[in-house]
Every structure is written in structure tokens, then in C-alpha cells.
Design a protein around this motif. Structure first.
Motif, mmCIF file in Angstrom:
data_model
loop_
_atom_site.group_PDB
_atom_site.id
_atom_site.type_symbol
_atom_site.label_atom_id
_atom_site.label_comp_id
_atom_site.label_asym_id
_atom_site.label_seq_id
_atom_site.Cartn_x
_atom_site.Cartn_y
_atom_site.Cartn_z
ATOM 1 N N LYS A 29 0.648 6.895 0.651
ATOM 2 C CA LYS A 29 -0.212 5.806 1.142
ATOM 3 C C LYS A 29 -1.606 6.351 1.417
ATOM 4 O O LYS A 29 -1.760 7.502 1.856
ATOM 5 N N ASP B 155 0.811 -1.229 0.000
ATOM 6 C CA ASP B 155 0.000 0.000 0.000
ATOM 7 C C ASP B 155 0.845 1.280 0.000
ATOM 8 O O ASP B 155 0.307 2.368 0.191
ATOM 9 N N VAL B 156 2.145 1.182 -0.176
ATOM 10 C CA VAL B 156 2.994 2.371 -0.235
ATOM 11 C C VAL B 156 3.602 2.467 -1.631
ATOM 12 O O VAL B 156 4.200 1.510 -2.125
#
Length: 226
Positions: free
Chosen positions: A188, A161-162
Motif C-alpha cells: 500500500k 489501495d492494497v
């Protein structure tokens, strides 16, 4: 003193029958000395180790048919016993230290990486909230190209998710034997933030292969539970 004394004039024809020492008292060693000391009295503080006295004395010894080396670098033990020991304990110790240093230097050269990267958080900034609901952190990356070829690298996130957003470019190009500094954002979605600070793993990609992994941290406000 064992070989040179007593001093006195000496002719080549008298060299084998004279009871005098090898020093002919010509004083050339004193005349050529830039500091004006008499080396026949032993090593002195003013000596600058230019060895001019050695060269002058050797020339005289050749003229009177005596062996060279009346003035030379020697230990007290070698003067008394007439034997010069080359491999002393000190020489062996210094040789061992030198070998270790050479091996260490060679191993550092052989194992060094072609590219080196350092990532730091941009000073004075924590996190930035975006209008689209994401949170970003700004970082600075320093890349060093140790090769003689141009290198092109990219930065990717290994953390879930980054994502990575390079500022002003899609990849980083390094000229041979150069250093490049760049900036990038880690982004994010704020709804997926569970801790105020988490570790992020970054991958440095060169020609489709990972050449290094970099660890840093990502800061963001924790999302409120519905």
C-alpha cells in the motif's frame, strides 16, 4: 442356572425323561477356555470374550438333542423370564446416538469445501518500507486441495489501495489431494495509510470465480500530514 442345573451326565435317549438340567457336566467349556475359568459359575474378570465355551457347549447340546444357547450372552431378566427383549431403552439410546453421528458425518462430507486456505502473518516481521514510497507486509498462505483434480488459484485484494504480490509465481497450483504453502506481500502507498493497523479482505479466485474470502490485518506507519 434355570436351565442348566442340576448338572449330570445325560444320554440322548434319556433327554426327555431326565429331571436333570441341560448341562451334562462334560467340562468342555472349561477345557477350551484360554484362561481356564468355569463359565458355569458366571461371568468372571478373567473372561476374554472369545466365545469358545459357547461353541463347545452348542455342539454338545446338539448331540443330546437340547436347544443351543445354554451358554450365551443374556441379561438376568431374559434368563428369569425366558424372553429376550431386543429394543431396550439402552439400545434405542445407542441407536439414536449412532444415527446422529452418521448424519453429522454425512453433512460434513456434503458441505465441505474443495479448497481450504489459511493466511498468517510471516513470523518475526511487521512492515517493510520500500524505496518507491510504498509499505509492504509479508504473509504466508497454506492451501489444501481436497479434490482429485489439479487446481489453480489466485489471490486478490478486496480492500481499497492494497495490492497483492505473490512471491515467485503469478498463481498457486495445487496437485490433487495435496497441501501447498506460499508467500505473498500486501502493498500500500504509505501516503494513504491513515491507521497503524487496518483490516484487509482477500479473495481466493478459482477459474474466475470467488471461492473464499480471507480476513487479515495490514500494519504500516501513519503518513504524516503536510
Amino acid at each position: 442356572y434355570v436351565r442348566g442345573e442340576p448338572r449330570g451326565p445325560l444320554r440322548k435317549s434319556q433327554a426327555e425323561i431326565s429331571p436333570k438340567g441341560d448341562c451334562v457336566d462334560c467340562s468342555l467349556c472349561v477345557q477350551v477356555c484360554p484362561t481356564g475359568i468355569d463359565i458355569r459359575n458366571g461371568i468372571q474378570m478373567e473372561c476374554v470374550n472369545c466365545t469358545a465355551c459357547i461353541d463347545a457347549c452348542d455342539e454338545v447340546m446338539l448331540k443330546v438333542d437340547r436347544p443351543k444357547g445354554l451358554i450365551r450372552y443374556a441379561s438376568e431378566n431374559s434368563i428369569q423370564k425366558g424372553v429376550q427383549k431386543l429394543m431396550t431403552t439402552r439400545v434405542k439410546a445407542y441407536s439414536l446416538v449412532l444415527i446422529v453421528l452418521i448424519l453429522g458425518f454425512v453433512s460434513l462430507i456434503a458441505t465441505r469445501e474443495d479448497l481450504e486456505a489459511t493466511v498468517t502473518r510471516f513470523p518475526g516481521m511487521t512492515y517493510q518500507m520500500r524505496d518507491n514510497g510504498t509499505v509492504s507486509n509479508l504473509y504466508q498462505i497454506t492451501l489444501i486441495n481436497k479434490t482429485f483434480q489439479e487446481q489453480s488459484v489466485n489471490l486478490q485484494s478486496l480492500s481499497e489501495d492494497v495490492s497483492v504480490e505473490l512471491v515467485g509465481t503469478s498463481n498457486l497450483v495445487l496437485q490433487p489431494q495435496s497441501k501447498v504453502e506460499g508467500r505473498f506481500f500486501l502493498v500500500k502507498n504509505q501516503t494513504k495509510v491513515s491507521v497503524p493497523q487496518e483490516k484487509v479482505n482477500l479473495s481466493l479466485i478459482h477459474e474466475g470465480e470467488e471461492i473464499d474470502q480471507i480476513n487479515t490485518s495490514f500494519m504500516a506507519p501513519v503518513a504524516k500530514k503536510q
